[in-house]
Design an enzyme around this catalytic site. Structure first.
Site, PDB file in Angstrom:
ATOM      1  N   TYR A 182       0.850  -1.194   0.000  1.00 30.33           N
ATOM      2  CA  TYR A 182       0.000   0.000   0.000  1.00 30.33           C
ATOM      3  C   TYR A 182       0.882   1.239   0.000  1.00 30.33           C
ATOM      4  O   TYR A 182       2.034   1.205   0.427  1.00 30.33           O
ATOM      5  CB  TYR A 182      -0.964  -0.005   1.195  1.00 30.33           C
TER       6      TYR A 182
ATOM      7  N   PHE B  93      -2.719   1.049  12.831  1.00 30.74           N
ATOM      8  CA  PHE B  93      -2.719  -0.279  12.205  1.00 30.74           C
ATOM      9  C   PHE B  93      -1.316  -0.705  11.802  1.00 30.74           C
ATOM     10  O   PHE B  93      -0.888  -1.827  12.068  1.00 30.74           O
ATOM     11  CB  PHE B  93      -3.657  -0.253  10.995  1.00 30.74           C
ATOM     12  N   ASP B  94      -0.574   0.193  11.137  1.00 34.27           N
ATOM     13  CA  ASP B  94       0.780  -0.131  10.674  1.00 34.27           C
ATOM     14  C   ASP B  94       1.677  -0.529  11.836  1.00 34.27           C
ATOM     15  O   ASP B  94       2.378  -1.545  11.790  1.00 34.27           O
ATOM     16  CB  ASP B  94       1.406   1.081   9.976  1.00 34.27           C
ATOM     17  N   THR B  95       1.667   0.309  12.877  1.00 38.29           N
ATOM     18  CA  THR B  95       2.545   0.064  14.023  1.00 38.29           C
ATOM     19  C   THR B  95       2.216  -1.260  14.686  1.00 38.29           C
ATOM     20  O   THR B  95       3.114  -2.061  14.999  1.00 38.29           O
ATOM     21  CB  THR B  95       2.411   1.210  15.041  1.00 38.29           C
TER      22      THR B  95
END
Length: 460
Positions: free
Chosen positions: A113, A205-207
């Site tokens: 993404y 979310f990424d972390t």
């Protein structure tokens, strides 16, 4: 629950085979919310770059996060004009929700993404996904904080980014350098096993995904990027930072209590070619020996301090028994968590009871040594007592490790069944010939995204 590196529930990483014509190897997701102005030039620029430089079939998926402007019409027009572009409409906002939804449904073996502003130079895209295609890594992230990265942005965002990553390093022991760069990729079988454990649906979310992957021992590849800040970004910095800190607290608490089944994300022993050269060595033995020695050294110091304290008001035998009892409880708890990787509260009482039996054996050895010393001399010096106890404890330590490994904390997973519970999902290992479709998932059935999740924040 065990978290060592074998046998693992993800298949060994392998180089992706050449895909049939039309089968996308890479699916690039672009989450958008009210991006009617930037969406078309972004997608066309990305499509042109991939068509010109990417040696595999690809797909670009526009994840529309409940846009209220003309973004859906722009996305539909792009999908009609470019065969490699598809659109997925979501009725709720949240970057994490968009990525979870699209990645869960994608059939591409490599999922990526990037932000719609294309702040990251696209020349880093092939280096980002190449380690995933080759089988070298499980996840890949772009890093604006690497030494060779070139970044143009204001001091405020630079300070916030570096402060946030320092917080992650200090609180969650994260070793990756840049959690929030909007430029990431993941292998699909890893995503299908990892995403059910990630709770956040927004910017954290990424972390959360990276922290859990790192704690599970998955390999994260970092790519230095050239990055230019988007001055028109509508991200609410204070609100996003506050929510991120709440997420850090939640994930840190879950890791501390061992409530996450991270053992289901481990790769099998032998995934690294260097592992296959090791012969006749029990799996996990080297790591357990190191952990046991560290815990044992600290426990011995703790024991000697306790013995010296108790000896000031009682006899040597009573002081030895009390010091050994207290240090044994602490030693069992530390070895349970750090050496043998047992998480959660299940079986803790039984493990302590078995540890007390091991304590009894150690007590017999040390007490016998003190009795022998007392028989040899009526008033031994305190330094002599300590020397005898150290020697006796060394012998007891070897026996304690063997009993811990074979009796108290045996690895019962091989040949057994996966534990049931709220995280239960199919973890059938890969076997050759199981699937005619090379991209069909054979490691885990993804739990459906939680339909009750809501995210009222304006994330872009």
């Amino acid at each position: 629950m065990r978290t060592d590196s074998s046998p693992g529930t993800l298949p060994a990483r392998e180089h992706l085979p050449a895909a049939p014509a039309g089968t996308p190897v890479l699916d690039v997701v672009i989450p958008v919310y009210n991006e009617e102005k930037d969406l078309q030039p972004c997608v066309r620029r990305l499509h042109e770059h991939l068509a010109r430089t990417f040696p595999y079939a690809f797909r670009i998926t526009i994840a529309d996060n409940a846009s209220t402007d003309t973004t859906p019409r722009v996305a539909a027009r792009l999908a009609a004009q470019l065969p490699e572009v598809t659109v997925r409409r979501l009725e709720q906002k949240g970057r994490g929700r968009a990525l979870r939804t699209v990645w869960s449904a994608s059939n591409a073996p490599v999922l990526a993404y990037m932000d719609v502003d294309l702040s990251t130079d696209l020349n880093a895209l092939l280096p980002l996904v190449a380690p995933l295609i080759s089988g070298h890594s499980d996840l890949a992230i772009g890093s604006r904080l690497a030494r060779s990265s070139r970044v143009v942005r204001g001091p405020k965002r630079e300070f916030i980014s570096r402060a946030y990553n320092l917080i992650l390093r200090g609180s969650l022991q994260a070793r990756f350098s840049d959690a929030q760069c909007g430029f990431k990729a993941i292998r699909r079988e890893v995503a299908q096993a990892l995403l059910p454990l990630v709770e956040d649906t927004g910017w954290f979310f990424d972390t959360e995904m990276l922290v859990l992957a790192e704690r599970a021992g998955l390999r994260i590849h970092e790519v230095p990027v050239d990055w230019v800040d988007d001055p028109d970004s509508t991200v609410h910095l204070v609100r996003t930072a506050t929510d991120d800190l709440k997420g850090v607290w939640r994930v840190g608490k879950a890791l501390a209590t061992g409530s996450l089944p991270l053992d289901r994300l481990t790769r099998p022993f032998g995934d690294d070619p260097r592992d296959r050269e090791i012969k006749d060595v029990p799996k996990g033995l080297a790591r357990q020996l190191v952990g046991f020695c560290v815990v044992g050294g600290l426990s011995t110091l703790f024991y000697l301090l306790l013995y010296s304290g108790f000896r000031s008001f009682t006899g040597s035998q009573a002081a030895n028994a009390l010091a050994l009892l207290v240090s044994a409880v602490a030693n069992t708890a530390a070895n349970r968590r750090l050496t043998f990787g047992v998480r959660g509260r299940g079986g803790a009482v039984r493990h302590q009871a078995q540890g007390l039996v091991v304590f009894g054996i150690g007590l017999a050895l040390t007490s016998g040594s003190l009795a022998a010393l007392g028989a040899a001399t009526s008033e031994p010096a305190h330094s002599t007592e300590l020397a005898v106890l150290i020697a006796a404890n060394l012998a007891a330590t070897v026996l304690r490790f063997l009993l811990f490994r074979a009796w108290v904390f045996p690895d019962r997973r091989e040949g057994g069944t996966a534990p049931a519970g709220p995280y239960a999902y199919d973890t059938t290992p890969f076997r050759a010939g199981d699937a005619a479709d090379p991209w069909r998932d054979v490691t885990a059935q993804l739990l459906p995204a939680r339909p009750h999740d809501t995210d009222a924040r304006d994330l872009r």
